[in-house]
Design an enzyme around this catalytic site. Structure first.
Site, mmCIF file in Angstrom:
data_model
loop_
_atom_site.group_PDB
_atom_site.id
_atom_site.type_symbol
_atom_site.label_atom_id
_atom_site.label_comp_id
_atom_site.label_asym_id
_atom_site.label_seq_id
_atom_site.Cartn_x
_atom_site.Cartn_y
_atom_site.Cartn_z
ATOM 1 N N HIS A 110 0.852 -1.196 0.000
ATOM 2 C CA HIS A 110 0.000 0.000 0.000
ATOM 3 C C HIS A 110 0.882 1.237 0.000
ATOM 4 O O HIS A 110 2.011 1.214 0.499
ATOM 5 C CB HIS A 110 -0.968 0.008 1.183
ATOM 6 C CG HIS A 110 -0.319 0.083 2.532
ATOM 7 N ND1 HIS A 110 -0.009 1.272 3.147
ATOM 8 C CD2 HIS A 110 0.097 -0.894 3.379
ATOM 9 C CE1 HIS A 110 0.550 1.023 4.324
ATOM 10 N NE2 HIS A 110 0.634 -0.280 4.478
ATOM 11 N N ASP A 112 -0.428 4.458 0.878
ATOM 12 C CA ASP A 112 -0.823 5.479 1.854
ATOM 13 C C ASP A 112 0.013 5.299 3.117
ATOM 14 O O ASP A 112 0.582 4.229 3.342
ATOM 15 C CB ASP A 112 -2.320 5.374 2.167
ATOM 16 C CG ASP A 112 -2.699 4.039 2.800
ATOM 17 O OD1 ASP A 112 -2.217 2.996 2.311
ATOM 18 O OD2 ASP A 112 -3.452 4.032 3.792
ATOM 19 N N ASP A 143 6.845 1.140 5.789
ATOM 20 C CA ASP A 143 5.411 0.831 5.800
ATOM 21 C C ASP A 143 4.682 1.821 4.921
ATOM 22 O O ASP A 143 4.234 2.842 5.396
ATOM 23 C CB ASP A 143 4.909 0.870 7.251
ATOM 24 C CG ASP A 143 3.453 0.501 7.377
ATOM 25 O OD1 ASP A 143 2.898 -0.042 6.409
ATOM 26 O OD2 ASP A 143 2.855 0.770 8.429
ATOM 27 N N GLU A 177 -5.055 1.584 3.194
ATOM 28 C CA GLU A 177 -4.837 0.465 4.123
ATOM 29 C C GLU A 177 -4.800 0.953 5.560
ATOM 30 O O GLU A 177 -5.323 0.314 6.468
ATOM 31 C CB GLU A 177 -3.518 -0.242 3.777
ATOM 32 C CG GLU A 177 -3.303 -1.574 4.504
ATOM 33 C CD GLU A 177 -2.744 -1.453 5.911
ATOM 34 O OE1 GLU A 177 -2.894 -2.405 6.686
ATOM 35 O OE2 GLU A 177 -2.162 -0.409 6.265
ATOM 36 N N GLU A 178 -4.181 2.088 5.786
ATOM 37 C CA GLU A 178 -3.938 2.548 7.157
ATOM 38 C C GLU A 178 -5.212 2.942 7.888
ATOM 39 O O GLU A 178 -5.216 3.066 9.106
ATOM 40 C CB GLU A 178 -2.935 3.716 7.161
ATOM 41 C CG GLU A 178 -1.526 3.335 6.688
ATOM 42 C CD GLU A 178 -0.809 2.368 7.627
ATOM 43 O OE1 GLU A 178 -1.412 1.970 8.637
ATOM 44 O OE2 GLU A 178 0.351 2.017 7.338
ATOM 45 N N ASP A 203 1.312 -10.143 0.826
ATOM 46 C CA ASP A 203 1.147 -8.747 1.240
ATOM 47 C C ASP A 203 2.183 -8.421 2.319
ATOM 48 O O ASP A 203 2.953 -9.280 2.726
ATOM 49 C CB ASP A 203 -0.284 -8.546 1.773
ATOM 50 C CG ASP A 203 -0.693 -7.077 1.886
ATOM 51 O OD1 ASP A 203 0.077 -6.197 1.451
ATOM 52 O OD2 ASP A 203 -1.793 -6.810 2.410
ATOM 53 N N HIS A 447 4.884 3.606 12.214
ATOM 54 C CA HIS A 447 3.811 4.476 12.726
ATOM 55 C C HIS A 447 4.331 5.443 13.782
ATOM 56 O O HIS A 447 3.550 6.041 14.513
ATOM 57 C CB HIS A 447 2.642 3.661 13.309
ATOM 58 C CG HIS A 447 1.879 2.886 12.283
ATOM 59 N ND1 HIS A 447 0.577 2.499 12.448
ATOM 60 C CD2 HIS A 447 2.233 2.437 11.062
ATOM 61 C CE1 HIS A 447 0.169 1.832 11.375
ATOM 62 N NE2 HIS A 447 1.162 1.781 10.526
HETATM 63 ZN ZN LIG Z 1 1.337 -1.074 6.281
#
Ligand SMILES: [Zn+2]
Length: 473
Positions: A110, A112, A143, A177-178, A203, A447
């Site tokens: 992903h 985003d 990520d 996704e987030e 994934d 994150h």
């Molecule tokens: Zn991720």
């Protein structure tokens, strides 16, 4: 920028042959710096996800999509690109022997990212894509833009080699996704509608992890074979409100606090699902004598091992039980006003084998106070477990061996949620793994602050996907 230090230490030069000797750096050296430069550029697009549509900066997403076309021209010339649900990208690389019901593969990632906390003090600005010779810095480096880049770089280079797959390969890059958005749901539905039943779905999720198991020296390539479920549960208490000078006993905030503390002091029971047991056995074989003794005799040491999992740390503890984190809290809006309602959100990660309904029942019993209202905001059960004794897992093993020759491959259970959970309905071989090296500090940066990826690891990541694609039917 920043390329020299890496090239000076990279040894004999380009190679992506299976079993190439040397440290992680030696594999895929020729792919590393070009991938890093592309990643730097892509990090600069602030593709930040938000549950509030007005907060999503659409030009950043469009800019990212345009940049992809410029950075990976061969991919864009040879593959069909379709937008799904607005800005999810679905590429189809048609195989020479294309049969959608037979054996297509879906490679996912992903683009985003989660927001950057303005109070965090980054060593290099979060959207700079700065390179220091060892790392590419920035939000999304690990990520999950790093994975987008290594997948596309692998396909781009294979196209350059004149390679064409036998069966179709789809590249599916999510844009929300987030926020657990609907794009992956839409892509899975679209493939189902077209009669596509993938042989393999891969994934994000696991990684090539350093320092994750005490006593294990080599890195562990941890491949997620299932992922925990998730549940947002609202806890609400009600009362009359009024002036704070005459508070009732056990008012709304006190009852809510008591419920939260009950959840904190009564954790969910532990379980040791098959993949976790397999993980312990694998790690034990490759590590020091103590752990090897224990894992070779799991039947005898099981209670001890179960206990050890709890003590080792937050990551291992979360693998073996349903966890509860109270995230949002809300009471009165005024300092001298009694709350008429108090509200908390419990973000619950459901262990493999448990369900949303079962978890809500247990929460109700733990709180044991009918005045605390429970409302399910959203959630889903844990995913089914993909096998490790099939051709798909063997191919993942071989691809890891080619890219990280010293890594120990093991299944595990993914504690976070990924887009791939939406594909378990059309495929029973769904795995979660990105071929990027992460030590404990790197994992903590996800994150959070100072997210960055090793440039050498990007090169190895390209090799991983090249091997994987060449090994498909
Ligand atoms: Zn991720």
């Amino acid at each position: 920028m920043g390329a020299r230090a890496w090239r000076d230490t990279a040894g004999t030069g380009p190679s992506d042959r299976v079993g190439e000797a040397g440290g992680h750096g030696a594999v895929g050296a020729a792919f590393a710096q070009p991938a890093a430069d592309r990643l730097s550029e892509l990090i600069r697009f602030q593709t930040v996800s938000s549950r509030h549509p007005e907060e999503v900066d659409l030009p950043q997403f469009e800019g990212f999509i345009e940049a992809l076309a410029r950075l990976f021209p061969a991919v864009h010339a040879a593959l069909e690109l379709e937008r799904v649900n607005g800005r999810a990208l679905l590429f189809r690389w048609r195989g020479s022997d294309s049969d959608p019901a037979q054996a297509p593969t879906v490679l996912m990632a992903h683009y985003d990212v989660v927001p950057v906390n303005p109070l965090d003090d980054w060593t290099h600005p979060a959207f700079s894509g700065h390179q220091d010779g060892t790392y590419v810095w920035g939000r999304g480096a690990l990520d999950d833009k790093g994975a987008v880049v290594v997948i596309l770089a692998a396909v781009e280079s294979l196209l350059g080699d004149g390679f064409r797959p036998g069966q179709d390969i789809y590249l599916s890059f999510g844009d929300n996704e987030e926020t657990a958005g609907d794009s992956a749901v839409a892509v899975a539905a679209l493939l189902r509608e077209r009669g596509v039943s993938p042989w393999l779905v891969l994934d994000e999720g696991g990684a090539v992890a350093e320092n994750v198991f005490p006593g294990l020296k080599p890195p562990a390539a941890v491949i997620g074979v299932s992922e925990k479920g998730i549940l947002d549960l609202q806890l609400l208490t009600r009362g009359a409100g009024g002036h704070a000078s005459t508070p009732p006993k056990m008012g709304v905030t006190a009852r809510l606090a008591r419920a939260i503390m009950a959840l904190e002091t009564h954790p969910f029971p532990q379980s040791m699902p098959g993949p976790i047991q397999q993980m312990l056995e694998t790690i034990g074989r490759s590590s020091g004598l103590g752990l090897r003794l224990v894992t070779a005799n799991m039947w005898a040491f099981r209670p001890l091992v179960t206990r050890a999992f709890d003590l080792l740390g937050d990551e291992t503890r979360a693998m073996t039980r349903t966890t509860v984190a109270v995230t949002e809290l809300e009471g009165s809006k005024g300092g001298n006003v009694l709350a008429s309602t108090a509200r908390a959100t419990a973000n619950i990660r459901i262990a493999v084998g448990e369900t949303v309904d079962g978890v809500v029942d247990r929460v109700r019993r733990i709180i044991n106070d009918p005045s605390v209202e429970l409302t399910v905001i959203g959630g889903h059960d844990a995913s089914p477990i993909s096998r490790t004794d099939n051709d798909q897992f063997a191919l993942l093993r071989r691809s890891v061996a080619a890219s990280y020759p010293q890594a120990v491959v093991t299944p595990y259970i993914q504690t976070g949620a990924t887009d791939s959970r939406n594909f378990t309905g059309i495929c029973d071989a769904v795995y979660r793994f990105s071929p990027l090296l992460m030590d404990d500090a790197d994992r903590a940066s996800l994150h959070a602050v100072n997210e960055k990826v090793r440039i050498a690891s990007l090169g190895a990541g390209v090799v991983f996907y090249r091997e994987l694609i060449k090994g498909l039917r």
